[in-house]
Scaffold this motif. Structure first.
Motif: not given
Length: 464
Positions: A258-276
């Motif tokens: 069966k194919p896959m889905s992703a019900t959560e994924t993304g990037y956090s822009t907190f101080a220790g993570g990705s920039s906006e």
């Protein structure tokens, strides 16, 4: 597939607002040949977003109406998070909801009763998801099924859920998505997936995983793009899905084929993570990569930051496309620009082939020599129009430092070869604030050299 060659570059054009290109004596080059891989409607149907309507002591309680409007304005077709207050209005405006199930919410029969009530006047719920990250949350008597805990109880619940819905004529058309896992498991077998291969094949329409991009420790170390251990510290969307597909290898087998889905994924822009700024580069690329790799739908986590956190210390509070005060981050504008471009209201157009393929030739920027990292999609938007999306799928930030270090990826060059009867009418490039800027192509003016960058560039093509 792109292949490596070496050549001397010719001076680039400054036409149509394109800045002159820096020239190097030799550069890695590549070539792609494309036919339509789907329709714009298919792509739009693959994009969703998550909302925590029940978190009333957070931004979801303070800005409920603004959030609902932002979801509609964003242009997504799907929402993970059912709320009886907003779901009917959202559905009337083209946004269908997903409901998460589990024993803490009731038996499959109880879930079915809720769905029938929600869909009594018009369909608002289109998908049901199995237990959410039960390896983290199944603790105590509420999280058992037929007397079983994790993982046996999860498997049993999912099978009963699927059987109940698919045996009911009025519910059988809902998409049943499998349970997700929250821990990182080892695709090499040292810490294996607790769901056995094939154990949920007959209990889902789509499999499920939460492939948050954040490096891939299950990859060979090598230096690239200014990062000493490239895949381990790279944060780009396909880092654990494509060349070294640890997430597929680990989480897909229980559901295969069966194919896959992703019900959560993304990037956090907190101080220790990705920039906006990096989040804005990555989010359009993320949905394009997931579509390219056959993931049926990606629900981006999430629509709004949970709460004000001026110091940026709370990672889970900063995954939003909107800030905690409901103002848009650049990533919101970037994703909206892409979805708006693909949506011209002509649903139902088939992904018919072209008489001749679209040919892309490109040269990589200095310091980059892997042309297989140039990715593209050709989508049919209407009977006449197609949209070409292309991007340099490389790291725009490194997680080797905290906070992450943004990487300024130099531009390369790309040119198109179009068959007679096919012409470019416009191309779109992102500005720093996330807006997707349109550049018109007058008449049958040949396209100059286009930028190849770590953001999506779009070209609208028309068949005469």
């Amino acid at each position: 597939m792109a292949k490596v060659t070496r050549r001397s570059l010719v001076a680039g054009s400054a036409m149509l607002g394109l800045a002159p290109r820096r020239l190097w004596a030799a550069a890695a080059t590549g070539h792609l040949t494309l036919q339509p891989s789907g329709t714009a409607r298919d792509f739009l149907d693959s994009v969703g977003v998550s909302a925590h309507w029940d978190y009333r002591d957070t931004s979801y309680g303070r800005y409920r109406q603004q959030i609902a409007q932002a979801i509609v304005d964003l242009g997504v077709r799907h929402l993970r998070g059912y709320d009886p207050e907003f779901a009917p209005e959202l559905a009337s405006r083209g946004v269908m909801s997903l409901l998460t199930a589990g024993p803490e919410y009731g038996s499959p029969a109880t879930i079915a009763t809720l769905v029938r009530k929600a869909n009594a006047k018009a369909k608002v719920l289109a998908a049901i998801e199995g237990p959410n990250e039960p390896d983290l949350f199944w603790r105590g008597p509420r999280y058992r099924w037929h007397g079983q805990g994790f993982p046996e109880g999860v498997l049993s619940y999912q099978r009963d859920l699927y059987t109940y819905f698919k045996s009911a004529p009025d519910l059988a058309d809902l998409t049943i998505i499998g349970p997700s896992l929250g821990r990182t498991y080892d695709p090499g077998g040292g810490y294996p997936n607790p769901f056995a291969a094939g154990s949920l094949t007959d209990a889902v329409d789509w499999g499920n995983f939460h492939p948050y991009p954040g490096g891939n420790p299950f990859s060979p170390p090598f230096r690239y793009g200014g990062i000493a251990r490239y895949y381990s510290s790279a944060t780009f969307p396909s880092a654990a899905l494509d060349e070294f597909p640890a997430n597929f290898t680990t989480y897909a087998p229980p559901f295969a084929p069966k194919p896959m889905s992703a019900t959560e994924t993304g990037y956090s822009t907190f101080a220790g993570g990705s920039s906006e700024a990096t989040q804005a580069k990555y989010m359009p690329r993320l949905v394009a990569e997931y579509f390219r790799l056959g993931i049926k739908r990606a629900y981006l986590y999430e629509i709004i930051d949970l709460r004000p956190d001026p110091g940026g210390q709370e990672r889970d509070s900063h995954f939003g496309l909107l800030r905690a005060d409901a103002t848009p981050k650049p990533a919101y504008r970037a994703l909206k620009g892409l979805l708006d471009l693909l949506d011209d209201g002509q649903d139902g157009t088939p992904a018919s082939s072209l008489p001749a393929p679209v040919e892309l030739s490109f040269s990589l920027p200095e310091g980059y020599d892997r042309p297989q990292y140039v990715h593209a999609l050709l989508l049919r938007r209407s009977l006449q129009d197609l949209v070409l999306l292309y991007w340099h799928e490389v790291a725009s930030s490194s997680s080797a430092t905290k906070p992450f270090t943004d990487i300024e990826v130099p531009e390369g060059d790309l040119s198109l070869s179009l068959s007679p009867g096919l012409r470019a009418v416009a191309w779109h490039r992102y500005a720093a604030d996330g807006t997707f800027v349109r550049h018109a192509v007058e008449g049958r003016t040949p396209l100059p050299s286009l930028p190849l960058e770590d953001r999506i560039v779009a070209v609208v093509l028309r068949q005469d």
